[in-house]
Motif scaffolding. Structure first.
Motif, PDB file in Angstrom:
ATOM      1  N   PRO A   1      18.132  38.658 -13.341  1.00 43.09           N
ATOM      2  CA  PRO A   1      18.087  40.678 -13.757  1.00 43.09           C
ATOM      3  C   PRO A   1      19.493  41.089 -13.180  1.00 43.09           C
ATOM      4  CG  PRO A   1      16.366  40.107 -11.400  1.00 43.09           C
ATOM      5  CD  PRO A   1      17.178  38.646 -12.065  1.00 43.09           C
ATOM      6  N   GLU A   2      19.992  40.726 -11.826  1.00 40.86           N
ATOM      7  CA  GLU A   2      21.072  41.623 -12.233  1.00 40.86           C
ATOM      8  C   GLU A   2      21.848  42.286 -12.324  1.00 40.86           C
ATOM      9  OE1 GLU A   2      20.671  38.771 -10.391  1.00 40.86           O
ATOM     10  OE2 GLU A   2      22.040  37.838 -10.470  1.00 40.86           O
ATOM     11  N   LYS A   3      22.144  40.723 -13.300  1.00 37.64           N
ATOM     12  CA  LYS A   3      23.430  41.063 -14.517  1.00 37.64           C
ATOM     13  C   LYS A   3      22.701  41.011 -15.769  1.00 37.64           C
ATOM     14  CE  LYS A   3      26.515  40.046 -11.608  1.00 37.64           C
ATOM     15  NZ  LYS A   3      28.143  41.221 -11.545  1.00 37.64           N
ATOM     16  N   ARG A   4      21.795  41.467 -15.833  1.00 35.32           N
ATOM     17  CA  ARG A   4      20.625  41.821 -16.992  1.00 35.32           C
ATOM     18  C   ARG A   4      20.786  40.452 -17.587  1.00 35.32           C
ATOM     19  NH1 ARG A   4      20.796  45.404 -13.805  1.00 35.32           N
ATOM     20  NH2 ARG A   4      21.168  47.882 -14.072  1.00 35.32           N
ATOM     21  N   ASN A   5      20.141  39.167 -16.959  1.00 36.07           N
ATOM     22  CA  ASN A   5      19.912  37.799 -17.794  1.00 36.07           C
ATOM     23  C   ASN A   5      21.218  37.144 -18.293  1.00 36.07           C
ATOM     24  OD1 ASN A   5      18.012  37.688 -15.721  1.00 36.07           O
ATOM     25  ND2 ASN A   5      16.258  38.755 -17.748  1.00 36.07           N
ATOM     26  N   ALA A   6      22.617  37.945 -18.268  1.00 38.96           N
ATOM     27  CA  ALA A   6      23.332  37.754 -18.777  1.00 38.96           C
ATOM     28  C   ALA A   6      23.938  36.048 -18.689  1.00 38.96           C
ATOM     29  CB  ALA A   6      24.799  37.846 -18.298  1.00 38.96           C
ATOM     30  N   ILE A   7      24.269  35.358 -20.268  1.00 40.80           N
ATOM     31  CA  ILE A   7      24.062  33.910 -19.937  1.00 40.80           C
ATOM     32  C   ILE A   7      25.712  33.180 -19.607  1.00 40.80           C
ATOM     33  CG2 ILE A   7      23.439  31.608 -22.056  1.00 40.80           C
ATOM     34  CD1 ILE A   7      20.772  33.750 -23.018  1.00 40.80           C
ATOM     35  N   SER A   8      25.454  32.398 -19.175  1.00 42.16           N
ATOM     36  CA  SER A   8      26.561  31.802 -17.260  1.00 42.16           C
ATOM     37  C   SER A   8      26.064  30.158 -18.421  1.00 42.16           C
ATOM     38  CB  SER A   8      26.698  31.909 -16.440  1.00 42.16           C
ATOM     39  OG  SER A   8      25.774  31.526 -15.640  1.00 42.16           O
ATOM     40  N   ASP A   9      27.123  29.787 -18.076  1.00 35.78           N
ATOM     41  CA  ASP A   9      27.033  28.229 -18.157  1.00 35.78           C
ATOM     42  C   ASP A   9      26.696  27.457 -17.436  1.00 35.78           C
ATOM     43  OD1 ASP A   9      30.010  28.540 -20.142  1.00 35.78           O
ATOM     44  OD2 ASP A   9      31.365  27.598 -18.738  1.00 35.78           O
ATOM     45  N   ARG A  10      26.084  28.117 -16.306  1.00 31.83           N
ATOM     46  CA  ARG A  10      25.261  27.666 -15.336  1.00 31.83           C
ATOM     47  C   ARG A  10      23.539  27.761 -16.051  1.00 31.83           C
ATOM     48  NH1 ARG A  10      25.535  29.493  -9.862  1.00 31.83           N
ATOM     49  NH2 ARG A  10      24.167  27.242  -9.181  1.00 31.83           N
ATOM     50  N   VAL A  11      23.133  28.970 -16.642  1.00 32.19           N
ATOM     51  CA  VAL A  11      22.601  29.407 -17.124  1.00 32.19           C
ATOM     52  C   VAL A  11      21.926  28.292 -19.010  1.00 32.19           C
ATOM     53  CG1 VAL A  11      21.184  31.429 -18.558  1.00 32.19           C
ATOM     54  CG2 VAL A  11      22.664  31.921 -16.809  1.00 32.19           C
ATOM     55  N   VAL A  12      22.726  28.623 -18.700  1.00 38.28           N
ATOM     56  CA  VAL A  12      22.977  27.457 -20.167  1.00 38.28           C
ATOM     57  C   VAL A  12      22.190  25.859 -19.915  1.00 38.28           C
ATOM     58  CG1 VAL A  12      23.412  26.450 -22.223  1.00 38.28           C
ATOM     59  CG2 VAL A  12      24.410  28.661 -22.084  1.00 38.28           C
ATOM     60  N   GLU A  13      22.827  25.523 -19.178  1.00 36.90           N
ATOM     61  CA  GLU A  13      22.710  23.996 -18.220  1.00 36.90           C
ATOM     62  C   GLU A  13      21.119  24.224 -17.777  1.00 36.90           C
ATOM     63  OE1 GLU A  13      27.004  22.803 -16.673  1.00 36.90           O
ATOM     64  OE2 GLU A  13      25.378  23.547 -15.233  1.00 36.90           O
ATOM     65  N   ALA A  14      21.013  24.770 -16.803  1.00 33.90           N
ATOM     66  CA  ALA A  14      19.693  25.395 -16.538  1.00 33.90           C
ATOM     67  C   ALA A  14      18.138  24.978 -17.612  1.00 33.90           C
ATOM     68  CB  ALA A  14      19.285  26.473 -15.254  1.00 33.90           C
ATOM     69  N   LEU A  15      18.677  26.751 -18.671  1.00 35.03           N
ATOM     70  CA  LEU A  15      17.990  26.205 -19.620  1.00 35.03           C
ATOM     71  C   LEU A  15      17.826  24.342 -20.081  1.00 35.03           C
ATOM     72  CD1 LEU A  15      18.774  28.781 -22.293  1.00 35.03           C
ATOM     73  CD2 LEU A  15      16.685  28.600 -20.986  1.00 35.03           C
ATOM     74  N   ASP A  16      18.358  24.120 -20.233  1.00 36.59           N
ATOM     75  CA  ASP A  16      18.798  22.749 -20.339  1.00 36.59           C
ATOM     76  C   ASP A  16      18.289  22.203 -20.073  1.00 36.59           C
ATOM     77  OD1 ASP A  16      19.817  20.576 -22.158  1.00 36.59           O
ATOM     78  OD2 ASP A  16      20.960  20.090 -20.671  1.00 36.59           O
ATOM     79  N   GLU A  17      17.940  21.507 -18.706  1.00 37.66           N
ATOM     80  CA  GLU A  17      16.699  21.140 -17.914  1.00 37.66           C
ATOM     81  C   GLU A  17      15.025  21.525 -18.148  1.00 37.66           C
ATOM     82  OE1 GLU A  17      17.841  21.589 -13.722  1.00 37.66           O
ATOM     83  OE2 GLU A  17      19.825  20.769 -14.251  1.00 37.66           O
ATOM     84  N   VAL A  18      14.535  23.254 -17.898  1.00 34.68           N
ATOM     85  CA  VAL A  18      13.673  23.190 -18.073  1.00 34.68           C
ATOM     86  C   VAL A  18      13.453  22.966 -19.677  1.00 34.68           C
ATOM     87  CG1 VAL A  18      13.940  24.963 -16.362  1.00 34.68           C
ATOM     88  CG2 VAL A  18      14.026  25.791 -18.595  1.00 34.68           C
TER      89      VAL A  18
END
Ligand code: 1HE
Length: 264
Positions: free
Chosen positions: A26-43
């Protein structure tokens, strides 16, 4: 939630049959970084293993500010292609996986955030939600599937207008354009998304699979091929034991009727 560092960027909970996935920067307004995409991949993989439906929401007052621009600024062209293709593979597994995804949208639903929402099957927006595609302003193009999914959802002309002007579109306007299916009051999107997810989780897995996978493919086919695939899918879904039991249950008055809509 898993205790690893990746999972902290994206929260995961299983509530009954529904996987609840929260973008969590939330502190970065849920900006999607590479690691966010990887974390999404896992969930997304975890949800496919253990849930019958999933909800995606953003922690904090915004769903997502889209691509992490801080990370993108230094990418080589080859890195950018690989990055876009990674988004495609994860979003594809959301859109054409085995379980329905419902997105609960509030605040900024911008750029890649809108592309993520477009990969889900039902979009629920709060009054606070606003949609924008500032790619033109930023000197970039969409890379998370928007040129295919968003253009089909709202029409290429509206998407071009959004990308060229960077203007923000309100939830009610986006509903009129077909980009969201439900608009709720403040704080109502997640509850509504959970209610819809629980409803879809009651369907047979085969029926949901056909809806998620055959329907979009049929849109890409000639009418003749589409009608043929429709017949094959109709035959496959109706010949399951679960379908037979559900049809019998209705005929024996053990199953609910279709209800007329409530007055608003
Ligand atoms: C970011 C990002 C981001 C915020 N990447 N860091 N997306 C955009 O062009 C949208 C850019 N963001 C905004 O316009 C605004 O941040 C919002 C309208 C979404 C929210 O405004 P506000 O006033 O609540 O927050 P803020 O103060 O602008 O941002 C808070 C912090 O988040 C700040 O960092 P800080 O270190 O100064 O605290 C921001 O820099 C940071 N932040 N958005 C990186 N996007 C696959 S291709 C997809 C192509 C796209 O997605 S293009 C659209 C990109």
């Amino acid at each position: 939630m898993d205790g690893n560092a990746e999972a902290a960027l994206v929260t995961y909970d299983l509530k009954g049959p529904v996987a609840v996935i929260g973008l969590n920067r939330p502190e970065k307004r849920n900006a999607i970084s590479d690691r966010v995409v990887e974390a999404l991949d896992e969930v997304v993989a975890q949800a496919a293993r253990e849930a019958r439906a999933a909800v995606i929401y953003g922690n904090g007052p915004h769903f997502s500010a889209g691509l992490d621009l801080a990370e993108h600024v230094q990418k080589t062209s080859f890195e950018a292609v690989k990055n876009s293709r990674l988004w495609h593979s994860v979003f594809e597994r959301i859109e054409r996986g085995t379980i329905p995804y419902i997105s609960a949208l509030n605040g900024a639903v911008v750029g890649g955030g809108f592309e993520l929402a477009a990969a889900t099957h039902i979009r629920v927006a709060e009054d606070s939600a606003f949609f924008a595609m500032p790619e033109g302003m930023r000197g970039i193009f969409v890379g998370g599937g928007g040129s295919v999914r968003i253009a089909r959802l709202i029409g290429a002309a509206r998407m071009a207008d959004m990308m060229l002007t960077g203007r923000a579109v309100k939830a009610t306007e986006m509903e009129r354009w077909g980009g969201v299916s439900y608009v709720t009051g403040e704080g109502g999107a997640l509850d509504k998304a959970m209610e819809l997810a629980a409803r879809t989780a009651e369907n047979t897995e085969m029926s949901n699979y056909a809806i998620l996978n055959a329907l979009p493919r049929i849109q890409d086919m000639s009418s003749e091929d589409g009608l043929f695939l429709e017949s094959i899918m109709a035959s496959l879904t109706s010949s399951t034991l679960e379908a037979e039991e559900r049809l019998r249950a209705f005929l024996e008055k053990r199953a609910g009727k279709v209800k007329a809509p409530d007055d608003d």
